[in-house]
Structure formats: C-alpha cells, structure tokens
Scaffold this motif. Structure first.
Motif, mmCIF file in Angstrom:
data_model
loop_
_atom_site.group_PDB
_atom_site.id
_atom_site.type_symbol
_atom_site.label_atom_id
_atom_site.label_comp_id
_atom_site.label_asym_id
_atom_site.label_seq_id
_atom_site.Cartn_x
_atom_site.Cartn_y
_atom_site.Cartn_z
ATOM 1 N N LEU A 189 -54.897 72.852 -2.227
ATOM 2 C CA LEU A 189 -56.161 73.572 -2.316
ATOM 3 C C LEU A 189 -56.336 74.186 -3.702
ATOM 4 O O LEU A 189 -57.427 74.104 -4.293
ATOM 5 C CB LEU A 189 -56.220 74.658 -1.242
ATOM 6 C CG LEU A 189 -57.501 75.504 -1.229
ATOM 7 C CD1 LEU A 189 -58.741 74.630 -1.043
ATOM 8 C CD2 LEU A 189 -57.427 76.571 -0.139
ATOM 9 N N PHE A 190 -55.297 74.803 -4.233
ATOM 10 C CA PHE A 190 -55.382 75.309 -5.607
ATOM 11 C C PHE A 190 -55.843 74.200 -6.547
ATOM 12 O O PHE A 190 -56.729 74.401 -7.381
ATOM 13 C CB PHE A 190 -54.015 75.823 -6.064
ATOM 14 C CG PHE A 190 -53.671 77.231 -5.660
ATOM 15 C CD1 PHE A 190 -54.277 78.308 -6.269
ATOM 16 C CD2 PHE A 190 -52.714 77.474 -4.689
ATOM 17 C CE1 PHE A 190 -53.948 79.616 -5.917
ATOM 18 C CE2 PHE A 190 -52.371 78.773 -4.322
ATOM 19 C CZ PHE A 190 -52.988 79.846 -4.939
ATOM 20 N N ALA A 191 -55.239 73.017 -6.413
ATOM 21 C CA ALA A 191 -55.531 71.925 -7.340
ATOM 22 C C ALA A 191 -56.959 71.427 -7.209
ATOM 23 O O ALA A 191 -57.572 71.008 -8.199
ATOM 24 C CB ALA A 191 -54.548 70.776 -7.103
ATOM 25 N N GLU A 244 -72.084 76.783 -4.107
ATOM 26 C CA GLU A 244 -71.727 75.418 -3.717
ATOM 27 C C GLU A 244 -70.305 75.069 -4.141
ATOM 28 O O GLU A 244 -69.605 74.316 -3.456
ATOM 29 C CB GLU A 244 -72.716 74.425 -4.315
ATOM 30 C CG GLU A 244 -74.123 74.546 -3.755
ATOM 31 C CD GLU A 244 -75.084 73.575 -4.403
ATOM 32 O OE1 GLU A 244 -74.632 72.768 -5.257
ATOM 33 O OE2 GLU A 244 -76.281 73.626 -4.077
ATOM 34 N N PHE A 245 -69.887 75.598 -5.279
ATOM 35 C CA PHE A 245 -68.529 75.330 -5.755
ATOM 36 C C PHE A 245 -67.491 75.929 -4.809
ATOM 37 O O PHE A 245 -66.464 75.323 -4.531
ATOM 38 C CB PHE A 245 -68.368 75.902 -7.164
ATOM 39 C CG PHE A 245 -67.045 75.619 -7.818
ATOM 40 C CD1 PHE A 245 -66.563 74.332 -7.919
ATOM 41 C CD2 PHE A 245 -66.288 76.659 -8.341
ATOM 42 C CE1 PHE A 245 -65.339 74.077 -8.538
ATOM 43 C CE2 PHE A 245 -65.075 76.410 -8.954
ATOM 44 C CZ PHE A 245 -64.595 75.119 -9.050
ATOM 45 N N PHE A 246 -67.749 77.130 -4.303
ATOM 46 C CA PHE A 246 -66.875 77.733 -3.295
ATOM 47 C C PHE A 246 -66.873 76.904 -2.017
ATOM 48 O O PHE A 246 -65.819 76.567 -1.470
ATOM 49 C CB PHE A 246 -67.327 79.157 -2.987
ATOM 50 C CG PHE A 246 -66.621 79.783 -1.821
ATOM 51 C CD1 PHE A 246 -65.345 80.294 -1.945
ATOM 52 C CD2 PHE A 246 -67.242 79.856 -0.574
ATOM 53 C CE1 PHE A 246 -64.676 80.866 -0.864
ATOM 54 C CE2 PHE A 246 -66.595 80.427 0.512
ATOM 55 C CZ PHE A 246 -65.312 80.930 0.366
ATOM 56 N N ALA A 247 -68.064 76.562 -1.534
ATOM 57 C CA ALA A 247 -68.191 75.898 -0.234
ATOM 58 C C ALA A 247 -67.577 74.500 -0.224
ATOM 59 O O ALA A 247 -67.203 73.994 0.838
ATOM 60 C CB ALA A 247 -69.662 75.819 0.153
ATOM 61 N N ARG A 248 -67.447 73.896 -1.390
ATOM 62 C CA ARG A 248 -66.945 72.524 -1.461
ATOM 63 C C ARG A 248 -65.575 72.390 -0.806
ATOM 64 O O ARG A 248 -65.286 71.390 -0.147
ATOM 65 C CB ARG A 248 -66.885 72.093 -2.931
ATOM 66 C CG ARG A 248 -66.599 70.627 -3.165
ATOM 67 C CD ARG A 248 -66.636 70.323 -4.647
ATOM 68 N NE ARG A 248 -67.912 70.726 -5.255
ATOM 69 C CZ ARG A 248 -68.109 70.864 -6.561
ATOM 70 N NH1 ARG A 248 -67.107 70.660 -7.401
ATOM 71 N NH2 ARG A 248 -69.286 71.219 -7.026
ATOM 72 N N HIS A 249 -64.714 73.398 -0.968
ATOM 73 C CA HIS A 249 -63.362 73.319 -0.411
ATOM 74 C C HIS A 249 -62.990 74.573 0.384
ATOM 75 O O HIS A 249 -61.815 74.802 0.658
ATOM 76 C CB HIS A 249 -62.340 73.122 -1.531
ATOM 77 C CG HIS A 249 -62.631 71.956 -2.423
ATOM 78 N ND1 HIS A 249 -62.624 70.650 -1.981
ATOM 79 C CD2 HIS A 249 -62.969 71.903 -3.744
ATOM 80 C CE1 HIS A 249 -62.926 69.840 -2.987
ATOM 81 N NE2 HIS A 249 -63.134 70.574 -4.059
ATOM 82 N N ALA A 250 -63.962 75.392 0.740
ATOM 83 C CA ALA A 250 -63.667 76.666 1.388
ATOM 84 C C ALA A 250 -62.958 76.465 2.720
ATOM 85 O O ALA A 250 -63.259 75.538 3.473
ATOM 86 C CB ALA A 250 -64.949 77.457 1.593
ATOM 87 N N HIS A 251 -62.003 77.352 2.977
ATOM 88 C CA HIS A 251 -61.234 77.312 4.220
ATOM 89 C C HIS A 251 -62.093 77.943 5.317
ATOM 90 O O HIS A 251 -62.285 79.166 5.355
ATOM 91 C CB HIS A 251 -59.933 78.096 4.027
ATOM 92 C CG HIS A 251 -58.912 77.844 5.078
ATOM 93 N ND1 HIS A 251 -58.986 78.398 6.339
ATOM 94 C CD2 HIS A 251 -57.777 77.099 5.075
ATOM 95 C CE1 HIS A 251 -57.950 78.031 7.054
ATOM 96 N NE2 HIS A 251 -57.206 77.231 6.305
#
Length: 361
Positions: free
Chosen positions: A118-120, A283-290
């Motif tokens: 997730l960091f990556a 949108e950048f947050f939501a792209r991979h948000a848990h």
C-alpha cells in the motif's frame, strides 16, 4: 488542498535506486521511454526536462534528450508532458502494523508485506518503521530489490520500560535481532501517564553506543528534547509541541547532527475525524484507500467521541506549535526529514506522506 498535490506531484516510477544493468547482454534490454516530464532526480541537480528509460519497473537511465542509451530497444512509450517525476518517497517515521493489508491476507509477515504494498502504491518506496516486532525484521531480511513493495527498515518493539535493567534487556534483544534503530518514548501523553525515567533512557543509549545502533526518540516537550540531544539521540521522532524553540536549541540541534522529523499528520489523526475530513474526497486518496478504515473513522460514535475529547483538543493546539517550530528550524537550515507516524489506525499509509509534504510546505 490535496487536489493540488495530485496535479503537481505525479510519482510514476521509483528512482530511489537508479541502476544500469552490468555485464554483457546478448540481447538488447527492452525499455519503456517515459517522455515529456520535468524530472527531479534527488541528486542535487536542478529539475529538468528529461527522458526516463524504464525496464522491469525500475529506472535504467535518465537522459537529457530523446536518444536511447546503448544496448536498449524501445518497446513502449509514455507521454508525461506537463507532469513531474520524483524519486520514490522515504518515510523516516512510520510503522508496519499489518492493519492495512487487503482482506483475506493471513499471517503477520504477509500482512506486513500488504502494508508495504500500500505504501508503494502511493509512491513511498522506503519505510523506516520505528516500532514493530520480529516479523518486521524477518520481512526486511527476506526482501528482494524486485519486490513490488516499499523497502523496510525496522526498529523492533519500542522500549518503554521504567526499570533500567529491563530497558537494557529489551534494547539488547532488539539489537540481537539486527534492528536498524532503537526506539524509545519520553512522553507523558498530555499528562495521562508517567514518562520513561532517565536512568532507563540512558540504559537504552548505552546499548546503542555499544552495538553501534542509532537511537530514535519520541518526544513532546522542549526540555526533554534538549536532554535527549545531550545524550546522543540520532532522531527527534516527533515535533516539539509544548513551546517555541529558541536560538540555543537551534544551535544544539544543528551541532548534534540529529534529524528532526515533524510528523504533522500524526497530530491531524488525533483530532481530524471529529468531522468528515476533506481529503476523503480526494481522488488520489480514494484510489487506494482502505475502505474498512475509512468506515471506522466515519462512524458517528467515533466522530462524536473525537469532537469532545480533551486529548484531541490538546493535540490540535500542539500542532500549531509544531508548525511554528518547523518553520523556525527550516529557516535555520537544520536537518529535517519527512515522516508521518502512519500505520496505526486512522493514519493512512501512503497518502499521509503526501499530506505531510503539503503541510510542511
């Protein structure tokens, strides 16, 4: 706020380790030509338009023109005109908890790898985990440069013992694991607990000196930080949040060579969910948000408890002091690194690093 981040900072590939293949190759190396971006390579050179030649997910070469390096064949092209490419981000203070792995991932080590993935995804390619366990050390030791996840440094369990002998024993056990840092806390959590006694703190520093391992220290108070610098801390792992720093402290920090890591987003996580935070719509947050963690901090009871928490109010006030101190230290030219304390609940790995950079600016 965070849409600005997305428009201006696009992390396309990791340049944390620029590499060229060594030795003779019987076949040309297949590369993707990444053209049109302004590249800041982290070497001290000015940002410039350049072409990146990418092979197997890693930067093979960076050239100022569009002429391919020797020994490659271009098999794909990417146009990034109007965007920026940066090296992979390094979080100098985070944690791998296993909390952020995808559903269905089982086993402590596998879940830590899930955190690092997730960091990556957000462009963080190195995580310095200042408080973890043996599983994190094992994940670090099993890693390969080809792994699709962030690289890991590990500190083992945070040393908090009040008894000097116990503190020393814990520090020695961590050293025996081969940790990269020793981590301890000197904090009373806004007056709700006892600080680690100074004899116990010194016991940890003694182990660090004997074993050649730097010590990172969790702090809150200015006077404690002065004393920790005298003892030889290598990292101030949070901001000073109770008082404005003065010229004497600035010179002490500069002379020590220790690194100051503000972790401003850590403070945000202590009060920022009293209402729905604006970054949830990024949108950048939501792209991979848990999703489960977003749902957790969005529960009405959780938000109401944070809104009325005196601790939350205390850390909100502390953030104002922290930001003034960061500006003062930055103007003075002391050594500052980006860190977030991301990884525990409500501290979103990967995204918080971008928010931290914005807040630092």
């Amino acid at each position: 706020m965070n849409r600005l981040i997305v428009r201006t900072l696009v992390l396309v590939v990791s340049m944390a380790a620029l590499s060229c293949a060594g030795g003779e190759e019987s076949e040309p190396l297949a590369v993707t030509a990444v053209r049109g971006a302004v590249v800041w390579d982290g070497t001290g050179s000015a940002a410039r338009e350049a072409t990146l030649w990418v092979a197997h997910g890693r930067v093979h070469a960076v050239t100022p023109d569009d002429e391919p390096p020797d020994g490659v064949v271009v098999t794909d092209e990417v146009d990034l005109e109007g965007r920026y490419v940066l090296p992979g981000l390094v979080d100098a203070h985070a944690h791998v908890t296993g909390l952020w792995a995808e559903s269905g991932v089982e086993g402590e080590e596998a879940r830590i790898r899930g955190d690092l993935e997730l960091f990556a995804r957000y462009g963080v390619t190195t995580v310095n985990s200042l408080g973890d366990g043996a599983a994190a050390v094992a994940v670090r030791d099993q890693a390969s440069p080809e792994d699709p996840r962030a690289h890991l440094l590990a500190a083992g369990p945070v040393v908090t013992a009040a008894d000097p002998a116990e503190a020393r024993a814990t520090a020695e056990a961590n050293a025996d694991m081969g940790v990269d840092w020793l981590k301890l806390r000197v904090d009373d959590n806004l007056g709700t607990s006892e600080k680690m006694p100074w004899p116990a703190v010194e016991a940890v520093f003694a182990v660090g000196r004997e074993r050649g391992i730097p010590v990172a220290t969790h702090v809150f108070y200015l006077d404690d930080t002065r004393r920790l610098l005298e003892m030889g801390t290598g990292m101030i792992a949070h901001s000073i949040r109770n008082a404005d720093v003065d010229d004497t402290f600035v010179e002490q920090l500069r002379a020590s060579g220790a690194c100051y890591v503000p972790t401003l987003t850590r403070e945000v996580s202590t009060f920022g969910y009293a209402e729905r935070p604006a970054f949830f719509d990024d949108e950048f947050f939501a792209r991979h948000a848990h999703v489960r963690q977003v749902e957790r901090v969005s529960e009405p009871d959780f938000m109401a408890a944070m809104a009325r928490s005196p601790t939350a109010a205390g850390y909100r006030d502390g953030l104002e002091v922290a930001m003034r101190n960061l500006k003062r230290l930055s103007d003075a030219g002391v050594r500052i690194a980006m860190g977030t304390d991301a990884g525990p609940p409500a501290r979103f790995p990967g995204y918080f690093e971008h928010m931290e950079l914005w807040m630092m600016v």
